[in-house]
Design a protein around this motif. Structure first.
Motif, mmCIF file in Angstrom:
data_model
loop_
_atom_site.group_PDB
_atom_site.id
_atom_site.type_symbol
_atom_site.label_atom_id
_atom_site.label_comp_id
_atom_site.label_asym_id
_atom_site.label_seq_id
_atom_site.Cartn_x
_atom_site.Cartn_y
_atom_site.Cartn_z
ATOM 1 N N VAL A 85 0.857 -1.197 0.000
ATOM 2 C CA VAL A 85 0.000 0.000 0.000
ATOM 3 C C VAL A 85 0.888 1.240 0.000
ATOM 4 O O VAL A 85 2.112 1.130 0.082
ATOM 5 C CB VAL A 85 -0.941 0.030 1.238
ATOM 6 N N ASP A 86 0.289 2.426 -0.112
ATOM 7 C CA ASP A 86 1.059 3.672 -0.092
ATOM 8 C C ASP A 86 1.419 4.052 1.347
ATOM 9 O O ASP A 86 0.630 3.822 2.274
ATOM 10 C CB ASP A 86 0.250 4.821 -0.703
ATOM 11 N N GLY A 87 2.598 4.660 1.546
ATOM 12 C CA GLY A 87 2.983 5.104 2.881
ATOM 13 C C GLY A 87 4.316 5.807 2.881
ATOM 14 O O GLY A 87 4.818 6.216 1.828
ATOM 15 N N LYS A 88 4.922 5.951 4.092
ATOM 16 C CA LYS A 88 6.226 6.606 4.241
ATOM 17 C C LYS A 88 7.167 5.711 5.029
ATOM 18 O O LYS A 88 6.757 5.069 6.015
ATOM 19 C CB LYS A 88 6.070 7.953 4.960
ATOM 20 N N VAL A 89 8.450 5.662 4.603
ATOM 21 C CA VAL A 89 9.453 4.819 5.244
ATOM 22 C C VAL A 89 9.673 5.298 6.681
ATOM 23 O O VAL A 89 9.875 6.489 6.931
ATOM 24 C CB VAL A 89 10.783 4.852 4.456
ATOM 25 N N SER A 90 9.616 4.333 7.632
ATOM 26 C CA SER A 90 9.834 4.688 9.042
ATOM 27 C C SER A 90 11.183 4.195 9.558
ATOM 28 O O SER A 90 11.730 4.748 10.512
ATOM 29 C CB SER A 90 8.702 4.122 9.908
ATOM 30 N N SER A 91 11.742 3.149 8.905
ATOM 31 C CA SER A 91 13.084 2.690 9.262
ATOM 32 C C SER A 91 13.670 1.875 8.115
ATOM 33 O O SER A 91 12.940 1.270 7.335
ATOM 34 C CB SER A 91 13.043 1.849 10.543
ATOM 35 N N GLY A 92 15.024 1.892 8.041
ATOM 36 C CA GLY A 92 15.700 1.165 6.978
ATOM 37 C C GLY A 92 15.895 2.012 5.726
ATOM 38 O O GLY A 92 15.408 3.154 5.632
ATOM 39 N N SER A 93 16.614 1.471 4.761
ATOM 40 C CA SER A 93 16.817 2.146 3.472
ATOM 41 C C SER A 93 16.952 1.091 2.384
ATOM 42 O O SER A 93 17.352 -0.047 2.655
ATOM 43 C CB SER A 93 18.079 3.017 3.513
ATOM 44 N N THR A 94 16.615 1.484 1.161
ATOM 45 C CA THR A 94 16.625 0.522 0.055
ATOM 46 C C THR A 94 16.555 1.268 -1.265
ATOM 47 O O THR A 94 16.471 2.508 -1.300
ATOM 48 C CB THR A 94 15.432 -0.446 0.180
ATOM 49 N N PHE A 95 16.588 0.520 -2.354
ATOM 50 C CA PHE A 95 16.292 1.059 -3.687
ATOM 51 C C PHE A 95 15.003 0.390 -4.149
ATOM 52 O O PHE A 95 14.857 -0.828 -4.032
ATOM 53 C CB PHE A 95 17.423 0.752 -4.670
ATOM 54 N N ILE A 96 14.061 1.195 -4.674
ATOM 55 C CA ILE A 96 12.772 0.663 -5.119
ATOM 56 C C ILE A 96 12.587 0.946 -6.606
ATOM 57 O O ILE A 96 12.820 2.077 -7.064
ATOM 58 C CB ILE A 96 11.603 1.271 -4.304
ATOM 59 N N ASP A 97 12.184 -0.089 -7.345
ATOM 60 C CA ASP A 97 11.871 0.066 -8.770
ATOM 61 C C ASP A 97 10.490 0.711 -8.892
ATOM 62 O O ASP A 97 9.471 0.077 -8.651
ATOM 63 C CB ASP A 97 11.894 -1.308 -9.447
ATOM 64 N N GLU A 98 10.477 2.006 -9.255
ATOM 65 C CA GLU A 98 9.214 2.746 -9.397
ATOM 66 C C GLU A 98 8.866 2.958 -10.864
ATOM 67 O O GLU A 98 8.180 3.908 -11.231
ATOM 68 C CB GLU A 98 9.301 4.091 -8.667
ATOM 69 N N GLY A 99 9.344 2.035 -11.713
ATOM 70 C CA GLY A 99 9.112 2.165 -13.153
ATOM 71 C C GLY A 99 7.641 2.257 -13.517
ATOM 72 O O GLY A 99 7.268 2.900 -14.481
ATOM 73 N N MET A 100 6.757 1.586 -12.728
ATOM 74 C CA MET A 100 5.321 1.627 -13.024
ATOM 75 C C MET A 100 4.742 3.027 -12.867
ATOM 76 O O MET A 100 3.705 3.341 -13.446
ATOM 77 C CB MET A 100 4.561 0.662 -12.137
ATOM 78 N N ILE A 101 5.412 3.882 -12.079
ATOM 79 C CA ILE A 101 4.937 5.253 -11.885
ATOM 80 C C ILE A 101 5.677 6.225 -12.791
ATOM 81 O O ILE A 101 5.077 7.032 -13.491
ATOM 82 C CB ILE A 101 5.121 5.683 -10.409
ATOM 83 N N SER A 102 7.017 6.138 -12.776
ATOM 84 C CA SER A 102 7.816 7.123 -13.525
ATOM 85 C C SER A 102 8.196 6.657 -14.920
ATOM 86 O O SER A 102 8.464 7.466 -15.800
ATOM 87 C CB SER A 102 9.109 7.426 -12.747
ATOM 88 N N GLY A 103 8.233 5.320 -15.113
ATOM 89 C CA GLY A 103 8.681 4.794 -16.402
ATOM 90 C C GLY A 103 10.187 4.733 -16.516
ATOM 91 O O GLY A 103 10.725 4.247 -17.503
#
Length: 737
Positions: A261-279
């Motif tokens: 679901v949609d939200g905001k990161v509260s802990s940790g870090s990563t790289f996320i593939d957001e190609g479905m949104i930005s292309g």
């Protein structure tokens, strides 16, 4: 009325076959007691109804059942119900078409080659009854529905002509002496009636197949959302169904999992593939406080986030909803043959009745015989076989021609509309560019690449998405990796490691500065030049200084510039949309010769951009390859997907380019032009026989030379028009696009 008493609900509709059906369903429901409004989405076979407490779904269903339609009201999963209904409908049409063809073949052989064989007419009668009144019953039902609304379309013409041909043949089979006593041959026309039913059924089958792809696209979009998620509670981790998640819940996402679901990161870090949104092909770094979106894919790190939007309010759910709305908002185009049929049917009927009346009044001794023969000859020669073949044969040949040239066309409407396109919107990443980051530039400070093996070792262990491009480049250039003494990832900057007592690093400018190093004026200007050319600059060095500078870029396809030039020469406006930054967008646009572009756009921005151009009266084609393009593809008049793109983009789009070569876009438009010209020529051949034949069939030559057209000759003339149509369609095979 209290708004809380109004319910809004969407139901799958059964029994709809055309735009007139959709209009009927909407009208009946709107005029049902307790209904505030009803809006039919013909593309998905659904209706959204607003109703008050004085009615309920069962009463709504009863109102529609009375006129031959229905609602599916006991379904928990509406999308699954829609898909099941569409698949059921397609399978039903497919089965009816196949059986019609099997039974029609022997009738056709007997009618064409053994017409004087006495048992032949009884065999034909037996086989034609199931073809017309079981497998072809939908034509008669739909024709009756049209008649009740004071309308006529292709179904009306099919039902009328096949019904008359069958009844006339039935009479001649049982009472041949009526004609033989008058010196006439009692011909039968079972083959004419059954061939028409089979051909038109085939066209309906193709329509249903194309239509069923709508739900598969939505199903794949819905499939982007995981069914379960990992909830963090005071008692530890807990797996729950996604339907149970609440705003404010803390959720864990592990490497490789989809964000639920949609939200905001509260802990940790990563790289996320957001190609479905930005292309964009490069995953985005996420740290505490950064937003994450449903359906995007977590890459290598674990993180926790707080849910802010769930259910239908997530960005993914909004994309699904807008795709549904866009697919339904385009009212089905009334087919040219339906428009012609609405005029042609009453005209032919009028001529047949007038012919009968004139012969009865002035026919003398044989008035009734001549009146009956001539009026039937008028109806037989006006039989819509050629008219029914005019569009589907040209489109089938056009689709085949497209497939030969790596252009897959799944929708006849797009093939018919393509030649009218005057504006093309191109997605940047994966459409104009390759969609894969690769090394564009690399400069070694000392002019040699002796330390490339250290760079390869560093990037091989890096989690950064751009590292793959560097590794691939170095391996292609025969660099060999070595073993590092230590390795450390520096969040948001890059990576560093020890080798033979020295500290080496590869990363961005911030990491360079952490090593207390700076760029010379020459290297600084070179880095800025690369950035203006839409390259991402990466620095490789050690504690003593900079060793190399690498420029990584999503390369422009070799064919893009030529394709865009060709579109301009065709008088077509070309626009570019991208989720990338304005500098990169400007650089790519200039290189390929595009003047109109927009950067940093979201999926909804793309579909809005299409709507704005459409509101200006433009016929818009959208060319894309990603999930983020699906809304705009659904909204566009003509939608084209690149073959290497996402399954969802290819499902939503009506045309797919197998090779992802942008030069196929102008070829698709040229193919559309040739096909439409073929349809127009076919309609000419379909009608030229009628224009000449109907007056002759009515007996216009009788006062001059005593000639009356035998219905059998009328049937032959009808067959010749069909042969002409098919032959003309096949000419397209030899044309160059």
């Amino acid at each position: 009325m209290n708004k809380e008493m109004i319910q809004k609900q969407t139901f799958p509709v059964t029994g709809m076959t055309c735009a007139a059906c959709a209009s009927s369903v909407e009208t009946i429901l709107t005029h049902t007691d307790g209904v505030q409004s009803a809006a039919v989405n013909f593309a998905t076979n659904t209706v959204q109804v607003e109703y008050d407490q004085s009615t309920n779904p069962d009463l709504l269903n009863e109102a529609l059942t009375a006129i031959g339609y229905g609602l599916i009201i006991n379904s928990k999963d509406i999308n699954e119900s829609i898909e099941n209904e569409q698949d059921k409908k397609y399978q039903d049409v497919k089965k009816r078409t196949i059986w019609s063809a099997i039974l029609t073949l022997p009738i056709f052989i007997i009618g064409m080659f053994f017409m004087d064989w006495e048992p032949g007419k009884w065999i034909s009668l037996t086989l034609s009854i199931p073809v017309l009144f079981f497998f072809g019953k939908s034509f008669y039902i739909n024709a009756w529905k049209q008649t009740k609304h004071g309308k006529a379309n292709m179904d009306t013409l099919v039902a009328l002509s096949t019904g008359i041909a069958f009844l006339f043949s039935l009479f001649n089979t049982f009472f041949p002496e009526f004609w033989t006593s008058k010196g006439l041959v009692p011909h039968v026309y079972y083959e004419a009636a059954t061939v028409i039913i089979t051909f038109i059924s085939f066209g309906k089958m193709l329509e249903e197949k194309a239509k069923s792809n709508t739900s598969s696209a939505l199903k794949k979009l819905i499939g982007l959302q995981p069914k379960t998620l990992t909830l963090i509670t005071d008692h530890g981790e807990k797996s729950i169904p996604i339907k149970e998640v609440q705003v404010g819940d803390k959720i864990l996402v592990k490497p490789g999992e989809k964000v639920p679901v949609d939200g905001k990161v509260s802990s940790g870090s990563t790289f996320i593939d957001e190609g479905m949104i930005s292309g964009e092909p490069i995953p985005v770094e996420k740290t505490i406080g950064n937003p994450v979106f449903a359906g995007t894919i977590n890459q290598k790190g674990s993180f926790q986030f707080i849910a802010e939007k769930v259910g239908e309010s997530t960005l993914l759910s909004q994309i699904i909803q807008r795709v549904q709305e866009a697919q339904g908002s385009k009212a089905p185009v009334q087919k040219l043959v339906d428009k012609i049929a609405s005029i042609f049917v009453p005209t032919v009927l009028g001529i047949a009745i007038l012919t009968f009346i004139i012969w009865m009044a002035f026919g003398g001794e044989s008035a009734f015989t001549h009146a009956l023969l001539t009026s039937i000859a008028v109806l037989v020669i006006a039989c819509p076989c050629a008219l029914g073949l005019a569009t589907p044969t040209a489109i089938m040949v056009g689709m085949g021609k497209g497939a030969e040239n790596n252009i897959l066309i799944r929708d006849a409407e797009s093939l018919e509309l393509g030649h009218r396109v005057n504006t093309v919107i191109l997605d940047k990443t994966g459409t104009i560019t390759e969609g894969k980051p690769s090394i564009k530039s690399i400069e070694w400070l000392n002019g040699n690449s002796d330390e490339s093996s250290i760079l390869l070792a560093l990037e091989s262990q890096s989690e950064h998405p751009l590292a793959t491009a560097v590794v691939s480049f170095l391996q292609e250039n025969q660099s060999k990796s070595i073993s590092l003494e230590s390795f450390e990832s520096v969040t948001g900057q890059g990576v560093k490691a020890q080798y033979q007592g020295k500290s080496y690093f590869v990363g961005n400018l911030r990491l360079l500065e952490n090593f207390k190093l700076s760029l010379s004026t020459e290297w600084n200007s070179k880095a800025k030049k690369w950035e203006q050319e839409a390259q991402t600059v990466v620095y490789f060095g050690n504690e003593e200084g900079l060793i190399a500078m690498i420029g990584i870029q999503d390369q422009i396809k070799a064919s893009s510039k030529a394709a865009i030039k060709q579109l301009h020469e065709m008088g077509i406006e070309v626009h570019m949309l991208t989720g990338d930054n304005p500098h990169t967008a400007d650089s790519v646009a200039k290189e390929v010769g595009i003047k109109q572009f927009k950067a940093e756009v979201l999926p909804s921005d793309k579909s809005e951009y299409v709507k704005i151009l459409q509101s200006q009266g433009k016929i818009v084609a959208m060319v894309g390859d990603g999930i983020n393009d699906s809304e705009a593809l659904a909204q566009a008049d003509v939608s084209i997907a690149m073959g290497h793109g996402s399954d969802i983009a290819m499902d939503v789009a009506k045309i797919t380019l197998i090779t992802s070569d942008l030069q196929k876009v102008p070829q698709a438009f040229n193919l559309s032009k040739l096909t439409v010209n073929g349809i127009k020529q076919n309609l000419f051949w379909a009608f030229i026989y009628n224009l000449i034949g109907i007056p002759i069939a009515a007996g216009i030559l009788y006062p001059i030379n005593g000639f009356l057209l035998d219905p059998m000759i009328a049937g032959s003339a009808m067959a010749m028009s069909s042969v002409s149509v098919v032959a003309n369609s096949l000419r397209l095979k030899g044309r160059k696009i």
